[in-house]
Motif scaffolding. Structure first.
Motif, mmCIF file in Angstrom:
data_model
loop_
_atom_site.group_PDB
_atom_site.id
_atom_site.type_symbol
_atom_site.label_atom_id
_atom_site.label_comp_id
_atom_site.label_asym_id
_atom_site.label_seq_id
_atom_site.Cartn_x
_atom_site.Cartn_y
_atom_site.Cartn_z
ATOM 1 N N GLU A 62 53.788 -35.612 46.828
ATOM 2 C CA GLU A 62 54.881 -35.865 45.880
ATOM 3 C C GLU A 62 54.573 -35.482 44.432
ATOM 4 O OE1 GLU A 62 56.174 -39.946 46.258
ATOM 5 O OE2 GLU A 62 57.077 -39.578 48.237
ATOM 6 N N ARG A 63 53.286 -35.506 44.053
ATOM 7 C CA ARG A 63 52.959 -35.384 42.630
ATOM 8 C C ARG A 63 53.268 -34.000 42.068
ATOM 9 N NH1 ARG A 63 53.766 -37.772 38.392
ATOM 10 N NH2 ARG A 63 52.141 -37.808 36.793
ATOM 11 N N SER A 64 53.057 -32.962 42.870
ATOM 12 C CA SER A 64 53.331 -31.604 42.385
ATOM 13 C C SER A 64 54.806 -31.467 41.999
ATOM 14 C CB SER A 64 52.959 -30.560 43.443
ATOM 15 O OG SER A 64 53.260 -29.264 42.991
ATOM 16 N N GLU A 65 55.690 -31.943 42.865
ATOM 17 C CA GLU A 65 57.127 -31.882 42.550
ATOM 18 C C GLU A 65 57.423 -32.642 41.254
ATOM 19 O OE1 GLU A 65 59.540 -31.505 46.736
ATOM 20 O OE2 GLU A 65 58.795 -33.496 46.216
ATOM 21 N N GLU A 66 56.814 -33.803 41.099
ATOM 22 C CA GLU A 66 57.065 -34.605 39.895
ATOM 23 C C GLU A 66 56.622 -33.879 38.632
ATOM 24 O OE1 GLU A 66 56.664 -38.997 42.041
ATOM 25 O OE2 GLU A 66 54.967 -38.183 40.915
ATOM 26 N N LEU A 67 55.449 -33.269 38.667
ATOM 27 C CA LEU A 67 54.935 -32.576 37.473
ATOM 28 C C LEU A 67 55.769 -31.336 37.161
ATOM 29 C CD1 LEU A 67 51.071 -32.889 38.062
ATOM 30 C CD2 LEU A 67 52.500 -34.231 36.512
ATOM 31 N N VAL A 68 56.148 -30.585 38.196
ATOM 32 C CA VAL A 68 57.014 -29.411 37.981
ATOM 33 C C VAL A 68 58.332 -29.858 37.353
ATOM 34 C CG1 VAL A 68 58.397 -27.649 39.171
ATOM 35 C CG2 VAL A 68 55.984 -27.960 39.775
ATOM 36 N N LEU A 113 64.919 -33.779 45.296
ATOM 37 C CA LEU A 113 65.836 -33.701 44.147
ATOM 38 C C LEU A 113 65.461 -34.730 43.086
ATOM 39 C CD1 LEU A 113 69.232 -33.305 46.044
ATOM 40 C CD2 LEU A 113 68.220 -31.598 44.516
ATOM 41 N N LYS A 114 65.133 -35.931 43.548
ATOM 42 C CA LYS A 114 64.780 -37.007 42.620
ATOM 43 C C LYS A 114 63.478 -36.690 41.886
ATOM 44 C CE LYS A 114 64.465 -42.054 42.613
ATOM 45 N NZ LYS A 114 64.447 -43.266 43.462
ATOM 46 N N ARG A 115 62.455 -36.257 42.650
ATOM 47 C CA ARG A 115 61.152 -35.982 42.025
ATOM 48 C C ARG A 115 61.222 -34.787 41.079
ATOM 49 N NH1 ARG A 115 59.839 -37.706 47.183
ATOM 50 N NH2 ARG A 115 59.858 -35.595 48.056
#
Length: 311
Positions: A62-68, A113-115
């Protein structure tokens, strides 16, 4: 900015050199990652005209999506950027399983979508096939999401030729992402001809074969990570592979280029390949990857490289 290329039959147009972001927040893939450096990698890509970012739920997870998503929001560059992400992994107890069911894929898209802090994803892939869901049914669920405007293009990843044919029975698949490099060319037998015939864009991952095609190793190099168990890096095979890379070095030297750029340029001469997504752990690697677009290979160069790495 580089001339934009169309991804298959989709309405996505991108710089032919994108950015794979598994080292941006991919703590489960690479230990000791700096998240700030990861964000700088994405910022550098955007600043240098890279407008195609490839991420996935499982990078982190999940973290990669959040940082992008954070960087695109900070830089106010969501509209100019084509985001690809992937889903299929599900945690059951302590195990990871693949789920392609329509209900799970719809849930996966909503989570991404949320992340990513966006209301649409440009390209969503089924990351791995599961054993139970009919492939056309899984892709049909993504087509529903496309019709709703949640995604713009449909991808599948790690699908065999038979799974790809089943997935594409209604012609909805825009992209296939699979392993392909000069040492691993099995996709040329059936997959690349099929993707070309059906105007499906083929995006290779591991294009530099875990660094072997980067030209930085020699016979004395030892490995204490996953490469130690990779047949490409073992014994006589490793020595033979280094000799092939040395032949590439001659071509690279003639062109004043790095070996990696010659390799990536060769992939872009393949009919079904529109875009590449080399990764980067540091901002300067992003800038280096773009030098691929300065390499001009003649037909003779292309054939010579193909011969050197004849399967």
């Amino acid at each position: 900015m580089a001339e934009q290329t169309q991804i298959g039959k989709s309405d996505l147009y991108v710089n032919p050199i994108g950015l794979g972001t598994n080292a941006v927040g991919g703590h489960n893939i690479y230990p000791n990652l700096s998240e700030e450096t990861g964000k700088d990698v994405v910022r550098t890509a955007l600043a240098h005209g890279i407008n195609f970012l490839d991420t996935a739920f499982i990078y982190g997870p999940e973290r990669s999506e959040e940082l992008v998503g954070d960087v695109l929001k900070e830089e106010k560059m969501r509209k100019e950027t084509v985001i690809a992400t992937k889903g299929a992994h599900k945690f059951v107890g302590g195990d990871v399983v693949f789920d392609n069911s329509p209900a799970f894929l719809k849930q996966a898209v909503d989570g991404s979508l949320k992340r990513l802090q966006t209301d649409y994803i440009d390209l969503f892939y089924i990351h791995f096939p599961d054993e139970d869901t009919p492939k056309a049914e899984a892709v049909g669920a993504l087509k529903e999401l496309k019709d709703q405007g949640k995604i713009r293009a449909i991808g599948v990843s790690n699908f065999s030729i038979d799974q790809l044919k089943e997935a594409n029975q209604d012609g909805y698949v825009d992209v296939l992402q699979s392993e392909y490099n000069l040492f691993k060319r099995e996709a040329e037998k059936e997959i690349l001809p099929f993707t070309k015939e059906h105007n499906i864009s083929f995006i290779p991952y591991f294009p530099l074969a875990a660094g072997l095609l980067g030209g930085k190793y020699n016979k004395k190099t030892t490995f204490d990570d996953g490469r130690a168990k990779n047949p490409l890096f073992q014994g006589e095979a490793f020595e033979r592979n280094l000799e092939k890379v040395d032949e590439l070095r001659e071509i690279a030297n003639e062109k004043g280029a790095e070996i990696a750029h010659v390799v990536l340029a060769w992939y872009l001469t393949r009919d079904a390949i529109d875009v590449l997504i080399p990764g980067a752990k540091k901002p300067e690697q992003v800038v280096k990857n773009l030098k691929t677009l300065d390499v001009e290979l003649t037909n003779e160069d292309v054939e010579k490289i193909s011969r050197i790495f004849q399967p």
